[in-house]
Motif scaffolding. Structure first.
Motif, mmCIF file in Angstrom:
data_model
loop_
_atom_site.group_PDB
_atom_site.id
_atom_site.type_symbol
_atom_site.label_atom_id
_atom_site.label_comp_id
_atom_site.label_asym_id
_atom_site.label_seq_id
_atom_site.Cartn_x
_atom_site.Cartn_y
_atom_site.Cartn_z
ATOM 1 N N ARG A 289 11.432 52.287 31.781
ATOM 2 C CA ARG A 289 10.273 52.877 32.443
ATOM 3 C C ARG A 289 9.618 51.862 33.393
ATOM 4 O O ARG A 289 9.427 50.700 33.045
ATOM 5 N N GLY A 290 9.313 52.333 34.619
ATOM 6 C CA GLY A 290 8.697 51.477 35.614
ATOM 7 C C GLY A 290 9.681 50.870 36.593
ATOM 8 O O GLY A 290 9.279 50.336 37.625
ATOM 9 N N ARG A 291 10.977 50.959 36.281
ATOM 10 C CA ARG A 291 12.008 50.471 37.190
ATOM 11 C C ARG A 291 12.596 51.641 37.976
ATOM 12 O O ARG A 291 12.345 52.805 37.650
ATOM 13 N N ASN B 73 8.298 39.667 35.653
ATOM 14 C CA ASN B 73 7.675 40.636 36.543
ATOM 15 C C ASN B 73 8.601 41.123 37.653
ATOM 16 O O ASN B 73 8.297 42.071 38.355
ATOM 17 N N THR C 72 11.703 57.097 35.299
ATOM 18 C CA THR C 72 12.846 56.410 34.708
ATOM 19 C C THR C 72 12.732 56.421 33.180
ATOM 20 O O THR C 72 11.673 56.117 32.628
ATOM 21 N N ASN D 184 10.774 61.368 31.321
ATOM 22 C CA ASN D 184 9.531 61.230 30.558
ATOM 23 C C ASN D 184 9.625 61.842 29.162
ATOM 24 O O ASN D 184 8.765 61.587 28.319
ATOM 25 N N LYS E 90 10.646 45.071 37.638
ATOM 26 C CA LYS E 90 10.184 46.389 38.064
ATOM 27 C C LYS E 90 10.909 46.922 39.289
ATOM 28 O O LYS E 90 10.963 48.132 39.503
ATOM 29 N N ASP E 91 11.494 46.049 40.100
ATOM 30 C CA ASP E 91 12.190 46.505 41.290
ATOM 31 C C ASP E 91 13.701 46.386 41.163
ATOM 32 O O ASP E 91 14.425 46.572 42.130
#
Length: 304
Positions: free
Chosen positions: A263-265, A15, A258, A227, A18-19
């Motif tokens: 994706r999500g980072r 988890n 991203t 995207n 993501k950052d």
């Protein structure tokens, strides 16, 4: 840039990803530009660090995009200070209703705001007009319509602001950078009613193949973001497939959108090669051919 290595003596938890900024991609052979980014919203690098890392993988120019008065002033100042940066200035479609009607929830970066009425919106637009005249400012945007976040009560302010931005772009001979979210027909309607500027760029193009053909027929540029790599984005890939090669741009919209598999980072200009390579596959051409076209298109669109 933050390191991708885990803490000493252990592995990073799933988890935590993501950052963490994604790793550097292989460099492009042909340098390109990131046609739409938000350096002021990125927290993992200074402007100087972000530009250096981007240049190391072949992204040698970025277009810094303003979304409100503070951000537009910052974009102009940053472009003046860095040879690799050009600026655009505008009130984002969601910003115009906040100025006129207020923002009691403080959703915007300025925090909670009281209603200013049409006079406050006009004053803000006058400042955008002034900034648009600066030589390092190469575009007016992102402007347009966004019916995803702004409800019916804010649509009149959005459309009024959009029309004024169109006029500002024409008065200064600058590219008009369009934000179009769930408003395709109305964006095209307003452009037709006002008379589009000579150069129009659809930032983060979100239409399908049919809309891409309409935009191409009108001579508009279509800028594709990360995207286009998403699994559920086949309509975007279909749009890219039919877009004329001389009208295609690439962007990050960083720190958002991203590309896969990250994706999500956090996004940044150095990830442009990931998106461009995916775009080349869709177009059925090699990455150097696409990069050569994109570089020329971006320079032509923004007049640098």
């Amino acid at each position: 840039m933050a390191s991708n290595s885990g803490p000493a003596g252990g592995e990073r938890k799933k988890n935590d990803d993501k950052d963490v900024p994604p790793p550097l991609p292989a460099p492009l052979t042909v340098p390109v530009a990131d046609s739409h980014t938000h350096l002021d919203m990125q927290k993992h690098a200074t402007v100087e660090e972000a530009l250096a890392v981007a240049a190391s993988v072949g992204v040698t120019t970025v277009v810094q995009v303003g979304c409100d008065l503070a951000g537009s002033r910052w974009a102009a100042d940053t472009a003046a200070a860095h040879e690799a940066v050009w600026a655009t200035v505008a009130l984002h479609p969601n910003e115009a209703p906040r100025i006129e009607l207020g923002d009691p929830d403080g959703w915007s970066r300025q925090g909670a705001r009281e209603p200013g009425g049409r006079a406050a919106l006009d004053a803000a637009l006058a400042e955008i007009d002034r900034l648009a005249g600066l030589p390092q400012v190469k575009g007016v945007g992102e402007t347009g319509l966004d019916f995803f976040r702004t409800g019916p009560e804010g649509m009149a302010a959005q459309e009024y602001s959009f029309r004024r931005h169109i006029d500002i772009a024409k008065q200064h001979g600058k590219a008009l950078v369009i934000h179009d979210r769930e408003a395709h027909d109305d964006v095209l309607r307003v452009l037709a009613e006002e008379g589009a500027p000579e150069t129009v760029v659809f930032h983060c193009f979100s239409g399908d193949a049919a809309m891409a053909e309409v935009c191409a027929e009108a001579g508009y540029y279509l800028s594709f973001a990360g995207n286009v790599t998403f699994r559920n984005a086949q309509p975007l890939r279909d749009a890219l497939a039919v877009a004329p090669l001389d009208r295609v741009l690439v962007e990050t919209d960083a720190p958002f959108l991203t590309p896969m598999p990250y994706r999500g980072r956090p996004n940044a200009s150095y990830l442009i090669p990931v998106t461009l390579r995916a775009m080349a596959e869709v177009k059925g051409i090699d990455e150097d051919a696409l990069a050569t076209a994109v570089a020329a298109n971006t320079a032509r669109a923004f007049g640098y």
